[in-house]
Design an enzyme around this catalytic site. Structure first.
Site, short mmCIF file in Angstrom:
data_model
loop_
_atom_site.label_atom_id
_atom_site.label_comp_id
_atom_site.label_asym_id
_atom_site.label_seq_id
_atom_site.Cartn_x
_atom_site.Cartn_y
_atom_site.Cartn_z
N ASP A 97 -16.41 -41.20 -23.16
CA ASP A 97 -15.88 -41.70 -24.43
C ASP A 97 -14.80 -42.78 -24.30
O ASP A 97 -13.98 -42.94 -25.19
CB ASP A 97 -15.29 -40.52 -25.20
CG ASP A 97 -14.34 -39.69 -24.35
OD1 ASP A 97 -13.78 -40.24 -23.40
OD2 ASP A 97 -14.16 -38.49 -24.64
N GLU A 119 -22.47 -36.68 -20.46
CA GLU A 119 -21.39 -35.96 -21.18
C GLU A 119 -21.46 -36.32 -22.68
O GLU A 119 -20.49 -36.75 -23.29
CB GLU A 119 -20.00 -36.25 -20.61
CG GLU A 119 -18.97 -35.20 -21.00
CD GLU A 119 -17.57 -35.46 -20.43
OE1 GLU A 119 -16.81 -36.22 -21.04
OE2 GLU A 119 -17.25 -34.88 -19.38
N GLU A 133 -11.13 -41.95 -28.57
CA GLU A 133 -12.32 -41.40 -27.91
C GLU A 133 -13.31 -40.74 -28.86
O GLU A 133 -14.52 -40.82 -28.64
CB GLU A 133 -11.89 -40.39 -26.83
CG GLU A 133 -11.19 -41.01 -25.61
CD GLU A 133 -9.71 -41.26 -25.80
OE1 GLU A 133 -9.18 -40.97 -26.89
OE2 GLU A 133 -9.06 -41.78 -24.88
N HIS A 215 -1.71 -38.31 -20.52
CA HIS A 215 -1.90 -39.75 -20.75
C HIS A 215 -2.38 -40.11 -22.15
O HIS A 215 -2.43 -41.27 -22.51
CB HIS A 215 -2.90 -40.33 -19.75
CG HIS A 215 -4.30 -39.79 -19.94
ND1 HIS A 215 -5.16 -40.33 -20.86
CD2 HIS A 215 -4.95 -38.78 -19.35
CE1 HIS A 215 -6.29 -39.66 -20.82
NE2 HIS A 215 -6.19 -38.71 -19.92
N ARG A 217 -3.46 -41.39 -25.67
CA ARG A 217 -2.82 -42.39 -26.54
C ARG A 217 -2.12 -41.77 -27.75
O ARG A 217 -1.06 -42.22 -28.15
CB ARG A 217 -3.88 -43.38 -27.03
CG ARG A 217 -3.99 -44.61 -26.18
CD ARG A 217 -5.03 -45.57 -26.75
NE ARG A 217 -4.91 -46.90 -26.17
CZ ARG A 217 -5.21 -47.21 -24.92
NH1 ARG A 217 -5.63 -46.29 -24.09
NH2 ARG A 217 -5.09 -48.46 -24.50
N HIS A 248 0.51 -40.80 -14.61
CA HIS A 248 -0.51 -41.81 -14.94
C HIS A 248 0.13 -43.20 -14.96
O HIS A 248 1.29 -43.34 -15.36
CB HIS A 248 -1.08 -41.45 -16.32
CG HIS A 248 -2.32 -42.19 -16.70
ND1 HIS A 248 -2.33 -43.51 -17.03
CD2 HIS A 248 -3.61 -41.77 -16.83
CE1 HIS A 248 -3.56 -43.89 -17.35
NE2 HIS A 248 -4.36 -42.84 -17.23
C1 UD1 Z 1 -8.11 -44.57 -20.47
C2 UD1 Z 1 -9.11 -44.20 -21.56
C3 UD1 Z 1 -9.07 -42.71 -21.85
C4 UD1 Z 1 -9.22 -41.91 -20.58
C5 UD1 Z 1 -8.16 -42.36 -19.57
C6 UD1 Z 1 -8.34 -41.65 -18.26
C7 UD1 Z 1 -9.64 -45.76 -23.37
C8 UD1 Z 1 -9.19 -46.35 -24.65
N1 UD1 Z 1 -8.79 -44.89 -22.79
O1 UD1 Z 1 -6.79 -44.39 -20.99
O2 UD1 Z 1 -10.12 -42.35 -22.74
O3 UD1 Z 1 -9.05 -40.54 -20.87
O4 UD1 Z 1 -8.31 -43.78 -19.34
O5 UD1 Z 1 -7.21 -41.79 -17.45
O6 UD1 Z 1 -10.70 -46.06 -22.89
N2 UD1 Z 1 -3.11 -48.77 -15.41
C9 UD1 Z 1 -2.82 -49.27 -14.16
N3 UD1 Z 1 -3.64 -48.96 -13.13
C10 UD1 Z 1 -4.72 -48.14 -13.26
C11 UD1 Z 1 -4.99 -47.61 -14.52
C12 UD1 Z 1 -4.19 -47.95 -15.61
O7 UD1 Z 1 -1.86 -50.01 -13.99
O8 UD1 Z 1 -5.42 -47.88 -12.27
C13 UD1 Z 1 -2.24 -49.16 -16.56
C14 UD1 Z 1 -2.47 -50.62 -16.98
O9 UD1 Z 1 -1.26 -51.17 -17.39
C15 UD1 Z 1 -3.43 -50.46 -18.17
C16 UD1 Z 1 -2.87 -49.20 -18.79
O10 UD1 Z 1 -2.55 -48.36 -17.69
O11 UD1 Z 1 -3.40 -51.57 -19.05
C17 UD1 Z 1 -3.76 -48.51 -19.78
O12 UD1 Z 1 -5.07 -48.31 -19.26
P1 UD1 Z 1 -6.26 -47.97 -20.32
O13 UD1 Z 1 -7.50 -47.73 -19.55
O14 UD1 Z 1 -6.29 -48.96 -21.40
O15 UD1 Z 1 -5.74 -46.63 -20.99
P2 UD1 Z 1 -5.55 -45.18 -20.40
O16 UD1 Z 1 -4.37 -44.59 -21.07
O17 UD1 Z 1 -5.59 -45.24 -18.94
N1 UDP Z 2 -7.15 -36.61 -11.26
C1 UDP Z 2 -6.96 -37.25 -10.02
N2 UDP Z 2 -5.69 -37.58 -9.65
C2 UDP Z 2 -4.59 -37.31 -10.43
C3 UDP Z 2 -4.81 -36.69 -11.69
C4 UDP Z 2 -6.10 -36.36 -12.07
O1 UDP Z 2 -7.91 -37.50 -9.29
O2 UDP Z 2 -3.46 -37.62 -10.02
C5 UDP Z 2 -8.53 -36.30 -11.68
C6 UDP Z 2 -8.77 -34.91 -12.23
O3 UDP Z 2 -9.15 -34.02 -11.21
C7 UDP Z 2 -9.89 -35.12 -13.24
C8 UDP Z 2 -9.68 -36.54 -13.72
O4 UDP Z 2 -8.81 -37.17 -12.77
O5 UDP Z 2 -11.16 -35.08 -12.62
C9 UDP Z 2 -9.06 -36.56 -15.09
O6 UDP Z 2 -8.66 -37.86 -15.40
P1 UDP Z 2 -7.73 -38.18 -16.63
O7 UDP Z 2 -6.87 -37.02 -16.94
O8 UDP Z 2 -7.07 -39.48 -16.33
O9 UDP Z 2 -8.77 -38.47 -17.80
P2 UDP Z 2 -9.53 -37.55 -18.86
O10 UDP Z 2 -10.26 -36.50 -18.13
O11 UDP Z 2 -8.50 -37.00 -19.81
O12 UDP Z 2 -10.42 -38.50 -19.58
#
Ligand code: UD1
Ligand code: UDP
Length: 374
Positions: A97, A119, A133, A215, A217, A248
């Protein structure tokens, strides 16, 4: 030969799609399979690719610092066009999602490919929680041709949306395939992981470990302030507890967490962990406090109680089984439920009873067989 394009972009999609990539690659006499990453996440995605030894065929490298939903969505759709036009996949696979999932499903649909949603069918029926999501997965549900639902409840949600039975397959969640792969790899005699070695230096086996991730939003802002305030109270009141929190990389998470929780003796703020190191730490934990979707699915398999910092969940199975409790982002409620689990042994044992409603590790085999017979 059927042509598959598997598209993902964030850490959880990568973890849950990695076993599917591997399963399709085992059947390379029947399928030509390519992997495209949007890199909506960069570092957190690369950690997963490296552990599962997956080299993407296409890397759109789209992540920007503190990116927004509008430009990310637009960039994904436009960047996928040339790839879809050149490779011409018969099937496009997306997971869950995220923005990558939603935008890639639309792009795949424009290209004429059949869309396969892994999923599928998770719903809270609240379009603002989780945001965005819940709407993303409904959009994907409506453009998808085939729906791989992890559980019977998700299957029923799809039926209620008039998706035909023949286009739905209950597979279990591929996260269990990933978890089993990971545990097997980590416990092999040749496996060495520097992060696990580093964790052994931080982890205090004489204390009860509370593992935290967050994490979402909809929790940004006041939600995270409340969460941090609860964690601070728990740490100060319970000196026999150690909190480890891999934070995160989203700046909206990093800022409040480091501002409010740095310099507390029994709170360790660390960088996101590689998947095997995180699984190792889950296994060592006494309880987990999280707003993550994936962690809610993994923890019951490891017999760990979970407090979920959300008001809604699209994963009612573990709540019904009693291993997961929703606590929202209310400071008092987080402290109260944590204290109960730290002090009431009977309740703790009930909640930590091993119960895994999410699969048997064969989800990807089922998906590949289904596509084979089409
Ligand atoms: C995203 C997804 C969320 C998912 C989550 C898993 C959307 C809208 N959100 O949220 O559904 O549950 O990922 O973790 O699709 N960033 C880094 N390095 C990384 C990853 C993220 O620096 O490897 C920072 C960047 O500044 C980036 C920000 O995090 O712009 C937000 O990343 P984004 O994917 O937009 O949102 P998440 O909160 O990670
Ligand atoms: N996870 C990881 N490293 C971390 C925290 C989480 O590998 O430091 C893994 C965790 O085991 C799970 C997935 O990341 O499989 C969950 O990711 P996240 O919570 O970012 O996203 P969501 O599942 O809420 O979409």
């Amino acid at each position: 030969m059927k042509k598959n394009l598997i598209i993902f972009g964030t850490r959880p999609e990568a973890i849950k799609m990695a076993p599917l990539v591997k399963e399709f690659l085992k059947h390379n006499n029947k399928f030509q399979t390519r992997v495209c990453i949007t890199a909506q996440h960069r570092e957190m995605l690369d950690q997963v690719l490296s552990f599962f030894e997956i080299t993407p065929d296409y890397d759109l490298n789209l992540m920007k610092l503190n990116q927004n939903l509008y430009s990310l969505t637009a960039d994904i759709i436009t960047s996928l066009k040339p790839i879809l036009e050149e490779f011409k996949p018969d099937y496009v696979y997306v997971h869950g999602d995220t923005t990558t999932t939603m935008a890639a499903s639309i792009a795949g649909f424009y290209s004429g490919a059949k869309i396969c949603h892994v999923e599928a069918g998770l719903r809270t029926f609240n379009k603002r929680s989780p945001f965005p999501e819940e709407v993303n997965r409904s959009v994907v549900g409506s453009v998808s041709d085939y729906h791989f639902a992890p559980t019977k409840i998700s299957e029923q949600n799809l039926r209620n949306e008039n998706i035909k039975d023949k286009n739905i397959l209950v597979t279990g969640n591929t996260v269990i395939d990933a978890l089993q792969f990971s545990i097997q790899k980590v416990t092999s005699s040749t496996f060495y992981d520097k992060e696990i070695e580093n964790l052994k230096e931080i982890f205090n086996p004489n204390k009860k470990l509370i593992l935290v991730t967050g994490h979402r939003r909809e929790n940004h802002g006041q939600g995270f302030i409340n969460i941090c305030s609860a964690l601070k109270q728990i740490a100060i009141k319970n000196t026999d507890v150690q909190i480890i929190y891999p934070v995160h990389l989203n700046p909206n998470v990093q800022k409040p967490v480091y501002e409010l929780l740095a310099n507390i003796d029994n709170v360790e703020l660390i960088a996101p962990l590689s998947y095997p190191a995180f699984v190792w730490l889950m296994d060592k934990s006494y309880l987990i406090i999280t707003d993550s979707g994936g962690v809610q699915e993994e923890a019951p398999s490891l017999g760990k109680p979970v407090l979920v910092m959300r008001d809604t969940t699209e994963r009612p199975e573990a709540v019904e089984a009693g291993t997961v409790v929703l606590v929202g982002t209310n400071t008092e409620k987080i402290v109260k439920e944590t204290t109960k689990l730290l002090t009431h042994q009977e309740l703790y044992h009930q909640m930590s009873a091993l119960h895994n409603p999410y699969g048997d590790g064969k989800s990807c085999e089922r998906i590949v067989k289904f596509i084979e017979q089409l």
